[in-house]
Design a protein around this motif. Structure first.
Motif, PDB file in Angstrom:
ATOM      1  N   ASP A 134      21.476 -10.750   8.318  1.00 48.43           N
ATOM      2  CA  ASP A 134      20.465 -10.031   9.097  1.00 48.43           C
ATOM      3  C   ASP A 134      19.072 -10.466   8.685  1.00 48.43           C
ATOM      4  N   LEU A 135      18.236 -10.690   9.669  1.00 48.03           N
ATOM      5  CA  LEU A 135      16.808 -10.885   9.475  1.00 48.03           C
ATOM      6  C   LEU A 135      16.140  -9.799  10.311  1.00 48.03           C
ATOM      7  N   ILE A 136      15.506  -8.855   9.625  1.00 46.96           N
ATOM      8  CA  ILE A 136      14.956  -7.675  10.299  1.00 46.96           C
ATOM      9  C   ILE A 136      13.492  -7.521   9.924  1.00 46.96           C
ATOM     10  N   VAL A 137      12.663  -7.324  10.925  1.00 42.13           N
ATOM     11  CA  VAL A 137      11.292  -6.887  10.711  1.00 42.13           C
ATOM     12  C   VAL A 137      11.130  -5.631  11.547  1.00 42.13           C
ATOM     13  N   SER A 138      10.711  -4.553  10.913  1.00 44.49           N
ATOM     14  CA  SER A 138      10.530  -3.290  11.617  1.00 44.49           C
ATOM     15  C   SER A 138       9.623  -3.504  12.830  1.00 44.49           C
ATOM     16  N   GLU A 139       9.993  -2.902  13.929  1.00 41.42           N
ATOM     17  CA  GLU A 139       9.317  -3.156  15.210  1.00 41.42           C
ATOM     18  C   GLU A 139       7.800  -3.043  15.119  1.00 41.42           C
ATOM     19  N   LYS A 140       7.328  -2.060  14.423  1.00 40.35           N
ATOM     20  CA  LYS A 140       5.888  -1.819  14.290  1.00 40.35           C
ATOM     21  C   LYS A 140       5.155  -2.986  13.611  1.00 40.35           C
ATOM     22  N   TYR A 141       5.886  -3.798  12.842  1.00 35.91           N
ATOM     23  CA  TYR A 141       5.270  -4.863  12.043  1.00 35.91           C
ATOM     24  C   TYR A 141       5.558  -6.267  12.574  1.00 35.91           C
ATOM     25  N   ARG A 142       6.207  -6.365  13.729  1.00 35.21           N
ATOM     26  CA  ARG A 142       6.525  -7.679  14.287  1.00 35.21           C
ATOM     27  C   ARG A 142       5.251  -8.370  14.768  1.00 35.21           C
ATOM     28  N   GLY A 143       5.312  -9.684  14.813  1.00 35.01           N
ATOM     29  CA  GLY A 143       4.189 -10.472  15.293  1.00 35.01           C
ATOM     30  C   GLY A 143       3.127 -10.743  14.244  1.00 35.01           C
ATOM     31  N   ARG A 144       3.435 -10.435  12.990  1.00 35.35           N
ATOM     32  CA  ARG A 144       2.475 -10.642  11.902  1.00 35.35           C
ATOM     33  C   ARG A 144       2.909 -11.737  10.928  1.00 35.35           C
ATOM     34  N   ASN A 172       0.827  -1.217   0.000  1.00 32.99           N
ATOM     35  CA  ASN A 172       0.000   0.000   0.000  1.00 32.99           C
ATOM     36  C   ASN A 172       0.858   1.262   0.000  1.00 32.99           C
ATOM     37  N   SER A 173       1.946   1.231   0.762  1.00 29.67           N
ATOM     38  CA  SER A 173       2.781   2.428   0.900  1.00 29.67           C
ATOM     39  C   SER A 173       4.091   2.348   0.121  1.00 29.67           C
ATOM     40  N   GLY A 174       4.509   1.136  -0.273  1.00 30.33           N
ATOM     41  CA  GLY A 174       5.810   0.965  -0.917  1.00 30.33           C
ATOM     42  C   GLY A 174       6.952   0.950   0.078  1.00 30.33           C
ATOM     43  N   LYS A 175       6.645   0.996   1.362  1.00 27.08           N
ATOM     44  CA  LYS A 175       7.663   1.033   2.412  1.00 27.08           C
ATOM     45  C   LYS A 175       8.188  -0.371   2.684  1.00 27.08           C
ATOM     46  N   LEU A 176       9.506  -0.487   2.831  1.00 28.74           N
ATOM     47  CA  LEU A 176      10.103  -1.762   3.222  1.00 28.74           C
ATOM     48  C   LEU A 176       9.926  -1.934   4.723  1.00 28.74           C
ATOM     49  N   ILE A 177       9.399  -3.089   5.109  1.00 29.59           N
ATOM     50  CA  ILE A 177       9.119  -3.346   6.514  1.00 29.59           C
ATOM     51  C   ILE A 177       9.885  -4.568   7.029  1.00 29.59           C
ATOM     52  N   GLY A 178      10.644  -5.200   6.162  1.00 27.52           N
ATOM     53  CA  GLY A 178      11.443  -6.342   6.556  1.00 27.52           C
ATOM     54  C   GLY A 178      12.558  -6.596   5.572  1.00 27.52           C
ATOM     55  N   LEU A 179      13.572  -7.312   6.044  1.00 35.37           N
ATOM     56  CA  LEU A 179      14.774  -7.544   5.245  1.00 35.37           C
ATOM     57  C   LEU A 179      15.439  -8.831   5.693  1.00 35.37           C
ATOM     58  N   ALA A 180      15.900  -9.614   4.744  1.00 31.40           N
ATOM     59  CA  ALA A 180      16.751 -10.773   5.013  1.00 31.40           C
ATOM     60  C   ALA A 180      17.939 -10.660   4.063  1.00 31.40           C
ATOM     61  N   LEU A 181      19.101 -10.330   4.598  1.00 32.21           N
ATOM     62  CA  LEU A 181      20.310 -10.150   3.799  1.00 32.21           C
ATOM     63  C   LEU A 181      21.215 -11.355   4.026  1.00 32.21           C
ATOM     64  N   TYR A 182      21.704 -11.933   2.923  1.00 36.61           N
ATOM     65  CA  TYR A 182      22.497 -13.153   3.031  1.00 36.61           C
ATOM     66  C   TYR A 182      23.640 -13.155   2.025  1.00 36.61           C
ATOM     67  N   TYR A 183      24.558 -14.076   2.248  1.00 37.18           N
ATOM     68  CA  TYR A 183      25.648 -14.322   1.308  1.00 37.18           C
ATOM     69  C   TYR A 183      26.028 -15.790   1.381  1.00 37.18           C
TER      70      TYR A 183
END
Length: 151
Positions: free
Chosen positions: A86-96, A60-71
């Motif tokens: 890194d496995l990151i989910v923005s705090e506001k979006y955790r638990g979903r 809806n917003s085009g905003k990135l709310i999570g990331l998994a960076l690997y090599y």
């Protein structure tokens, strides 16, 4: 909220760096993020990329709310393995379920690439992360000591 999990593209790097800074703040080390955007972009999208990433995007917003960076990591005992940096989910979006979606997508990539497994690190005090990984049957190793040199 509608979201998708997709491969990262170069234009995502600014928002990816925002997520990385958010993680560093959560891990009580915001001053440790010193990589410059141009180096980050070149390392992932230049002539010789050394990392790849999946992102979770709020469609809806085009905003990135999570990331998994690997090599790719090479083990002389096991062969090629996917290393989850890194496995990151923005705090506001955790638990979903976004972390699970990103992690499951990484497992698919690792298996398709023929990697012999996946490895990563988690802070010993990050109980939610440790419990999340235990649900996958991950082996938590207390035997090895992390070592590094900064230049």
């Amino acid at each position: 909220m509608a979201q998708i999990i997709r491969e990262a593209v170069k234009t995502d790097c600014v928002q990816m760096m925002e997520l990385i800074r958010e993680l560093a703040l959560f891990e009580k080390a915001p001053e440790e993020v010193s990589v410059e955007l141009s180096h980050f972009e070149d390392s992932g999208f230049g002539d010789h990329p050394v990392w790849w990433a999946l992102v979770a995007e709020d469609t809806n917003s085009g905003k990135l709310i999570g990331l998994a960076l690997y090599y790719i990591r090479y083990s002389t005992w096991k062969g090629q393995r996917l290393y989850l940096e890194d496995l990151i989910v923005s705090e506001k979006y955790r638990g979903r379920g976004l972390g699970k979606q990103l992690f499951d997508a990484l497992l698919i990539i690792a298996k398709k690439q023929g990697f012999r497994g996946m490895v990563w690190q988690a802070l010993d005090w990050n109980e939610p992360a440790l419990e999340f990984y235990k649900k996958y049957g991950a082996r938590l190793d207390s035997e090895w000591v992390n070592c590094s040199l900064d230049f």
